[in-house]
Design an enzyme around this catalytic site. Structure first.
Site, PDB file in Angstrom:
ATOM      1  N   ARG A 146      10.065   6.362   2.154  1.00 28.29           N
ATOM      2  CA  ARG A 146      11.257   6.041   2.931  1.00 28.29           C
ATOM      3  C   ARG A 146      12.201   7.249   2.931  1.00 28.29           C
ATOM      4  O   ARG A 146      12.089   8.140   2.084  1.00 28.29           O
ATOM      5  CB  ARG A 146      11.980   4.834   2.333  1.00 28.29           C
ATOM      6  CG  ARG A 146      11.153   3.562   2.268  1.00 28.29           C
ATOM      7  CD  ARG A 146      11.938   2.453   1.588  1.00 28.29           C
ATOM      8  NE  ARG A 146      11.207   1.182   1.532  1.00 28.29           N
ATOM      9  CZ  ARG A 146      10.450   0.782   0.525  1.00 28.29           C
ATOM     10  NH1 ARG A 146      10.304   1.568  -0.540  1.00 28.29           N
ATOM     11  NH2 ARG A 146       9.836  -0.381   0.554  1.00 28.29           N
ATOM     12  N   LYS A 170      13.198   0.878  -3.693  1.00 23.51           N
ATOM     13  CA  LYS A 170      14.238  -0.155  -3.690  1.00 23.51           C
ATOM     14  C   LYS A 170      14.362  -0.785  -5.070  1.00 23.51           C
ATOM     15  O   LYS A 170      13.367  -0.960  -5.770  1.00 23.51           O
ATOM     16  CB  LYS A 170      13.910  -1.233  -2.649  1.00 23.51           C
ATOM     17  CG  LYS A 170      13.987  -0.739  -1.208  1.00 23.51           C
ATOM     18  CD  LYS A 170      13.660  -1.860  -0.238  1.00 23.51           C
ATOM     19  CE  LYS A 170      13.814  -1.400   1.208  1.00 23.51           C
ATOM     20  NZ  LYS A 170      13.471  -2.468   2.172  1.00 23.51           N
ATOM     21  N   HIS A 239      11.381   6.468   9.675  1.00 26.72           N
ATOM     22  CA  HIS A 239      10.615   5.240   9.474  1.00 26.72           C
ATOM     23  C   HIS A 239       9.398   5.188  10.395  1.00 26.72           C
ATOM     24  O   HIS A 239       8.386   4.558  10.060  1.00 26.72           O
ATOM     25  CB  HIS A 239      11.508   4.019   9.688  1.00 26.72           C
ATOM     26  CG  HIS A 239      11.240   2.925   8.697  1.00 26.72           C
ATOM     27  ND1 HIS A 239      11.528   3.036   7.349  1.00 26.72           N
ATOM     28  CD2 HIS A 239      10.658   1.709   8.840  1.00 26.72           C
ATOM     29  CE1 HIS A 239      11.162   1.935   6.717  1.00 26.72           C
ATOM     30  NE2 HIS A 239      10.625   1.118   7.600  1.00 26.72           N
ATOM     31  N   ARG A 242       6.756   6.768   8.532  1.00 25.34           N
ATOM     32  CA  ARG A 242       6.233   5.826   7.527  1.00 25.34           C
ATOM     33  C   ARG A 242       5.230   4.875   8.182  1.00 25.34           C
ATOM     34  O   ARG A 242       4.157   4.608   7.634  1.00 25.34           O
ATOM     35  CB  ARG A 242       7.408   5.056   6.917  1.00 25.34           C
ATOM     36  CG  ARG A 242       7.049   4.033   5.840  1.00 25.34           C
ATOM     37  CD  ARG A 242       8.333   3.573   5.167  1.00 25.34           C
ATOM     38  NE  ARG A 242       8.205   2.318   4.450  1.00 25.34           N
ATOM     39  CZ  ARG A 242       7.778   2.210   3.193  1.00 25.34           C
ATOM     40  NH1 ARG A 242       7.403   3.290   2.537  1.00 25.34           N
ATOM     41  NH2 ARG A 242       7.728   1.032   2.588  1.00 25.34           N
ATOM     42  N   HIS A 265       5.587  -2.066  -0.968  1.00 28.40           N
ATOM     43  CA  HIS A 265       5.955  -3.387  -0.470  1.00 28.40           C
ATOM     44  C   HIS A 265       5.816  -4.432  -1.567  1.00 28.40           C
ATOM     45  O   HIS A 265       4.884  -4.375  -2.371  1.00 28.40           O
ATOM     46  CB  HIS A 265       5.060  -3.790   0.713  1.00 28.40           C
ATOM     47  CG  HIS A 265       5.378  -3.079   1.988  1.00 28.40           C
ATOM     48  ND1 HIS A 265       4.483  -2.985   3.033  1.00 28.40           N
ATOM     49  CD2 HIS A 265       6.502  -2.427   2.395  1.00 28.40           C
ATOM     50  CE1 HIS A 265       5.030  -2.304   4.026  1.00 28.40           C
ATOM     51  NE2 HIS A 265       6.249  -1.960   3.661  1.00 28.40           N
ATOM     52  N   TYR A 274       0.981  -3.973  10.080  1.00 29.83           N
ATOM     53  CA  TYR A 274       0.325  -2.744  10.526  1.00 29.83           C
ATOM     54  C   TYR A 274      -1.090  -2.980  11.022  1.00 29.83           C
ATOM     55  O   TYR A 274      -1.646  -2.140  11.722  1.00 29.83           O
ATOM     56  CB  TYR A 274       0.294  -1.714   9.389  1.00 29.83           C
ATOM     57  CG  TYR A 274       1.667  -1.234   9.000  1.00 29.83           C
ATOM     58  CD1 TYR A 274       2.398  -0.404   9.833  1.00 29.83           C
ATOM     59  CD2 TYR A 274       2.245  -1.628   7.802  1.00 29.83           C
ATOM     60  CE1 TYR A 274       3.669   0.018   9.484  1.00 29.83           C
ATOM     61  CE2 TYR A 274       3.511  -1.206   7.436  1.00 29.83           C
ATOM     62  CZ  TYR A 274       4.226  -0.384   8.283  1.00 29.83           C
ATOM     63  OH  TYR A 274       5.475   0.025   7.944  1.00 29.83           O
TER      64      TYR A 274
END
Length: 293
Positions: A146, A170, A239, A242, A265, A274
């Site tokens: 990210r 995150k 992004h 990504r 994730h 995806y």
């Protein structure tokens, strides 16, 4: 009177804009038209959840998007919460009604051929900034990190001997991303140019000429500017790179679970989006393999 007192409440106590108040008023009028059409003896205090669901279905049948229907339901929710506080109704008919789910847009990605053209054929210039900008694009595409993760990278996060990059994602969750020989050589070349150009200590792996860390807007703009050289996509952001990483991995037969771990994730459901973008690859395989394709 109930509608009018609610709109006055929005105007004088909540300080909503006139545009918003008009919008709420219109939603309530349309809802009233609907339930009066179902039963002319109904009023706002006698409406139940089935009536609300019926209105929602009628809106969808009339061509309203999920976003529009959810916004109208939001107006109703605010209205009935107001009536509950005023003790005009004993229960909220909207409370147990779920709005329609919004369709998630498929991820925008850059095709492998275009990424190869960008990284192998585009002139970024010989100076430090040109080398750095190309290295940033390559790192995004080769690792799927990210924007915030790339900016936060330190020299110590790159283990050249093991071929691993330690990324802090995150909620400060860390993960290790492997990298290949090409990225290793390019990163080492970048660091050599950086250390020759920047005097003094560097705050991060990717820095400005003064040694200070990059900031989000700067990286976003350099990615947008350089992607514009090879694609006409409306969205050109970190992004997107990504997404391009994930799509390329799946197109080249990577396991979904592995891509999930590389992207950081929490849920496999997030990564599954995806799989839709790999349809082009499936179509290519079909055309090559099927005798009647």
């Amino acid at each position: 009177m109930l509608k009018e007192s609610f709109l006055e409440y929005l105007r004088f106590e909540k300080n909503y804009s006139e545009k918003t108040i008009v919008s709420y008023g219109t939603d309530l009028e349309k809802f009233e038209e609907y339930f009066r059409g179902v039963d002319e003896d109904l009023d706002f205090t006698k409406v139940d959840a089935d009536i609300v669901r019926g209105w929602m279905v009628s809106l969808m049948d009339d061509g309203y998007t999920a976003t529009s229907v959810n916004r109208k339901l939001s107006s109703l929710r605010s209205f009935y919460r107001y009536l509950l506080r005023k003790k005009v109704v004993a229960s909220d008919p909207v409370q147990k009604v779920q709005g329609p789910k919004k369709k998630k847009p498929l991820p925008v990605f850059v095709k492998e051929a275009d990424m190869n053209r960008l990284l192998d054929e585009t002139d970024f210039g010989e100076g430090f900034e040109g080398v750095r900008d190309r290295m940033i694009l390559e790192t995004f595409y080769a690792t799927g990190v990210r924007l915030s993760e790339l900016i936060g990278l330190k020299d110590a996060d790159v283990d050249f001997s093991a071929g691993l990059i330690k990324v802090t994602g995150k909620r400060n969750k860390q993960r290790l991303i492997p990298f290949g020989e090409e990225l290793k050589e390019d990163l080492q070349a970048y660091l050599s140019v950086r250390d020759e150009t920047v005097s003094g200590p560097c705050e991060a792996l990717f820095v400005r000429k003064n040694g200070k860390a990059l900031y989000s807007e700067m990286v976003y703009l350099l990615v947008k500017r350089n992607l514009a050289k090879v694609v006409t996509l409306k969205k050109k952001s970190p992004h997107v790179l990504r997404h391009s990483f994930a799509t390329s991995m799946l197109n080249n037969h990577a396991e979904l679970e592995s891509v999930k771990e590389l992207l950081g994730h929490e849920s496999l459901t997030t990564t599954e989006v995806y799989t839709h973008t790999t349809f082009e690859e499936l179509k290519k395989v079909y055309e090559q393999a099927h005798p009647r394709a």
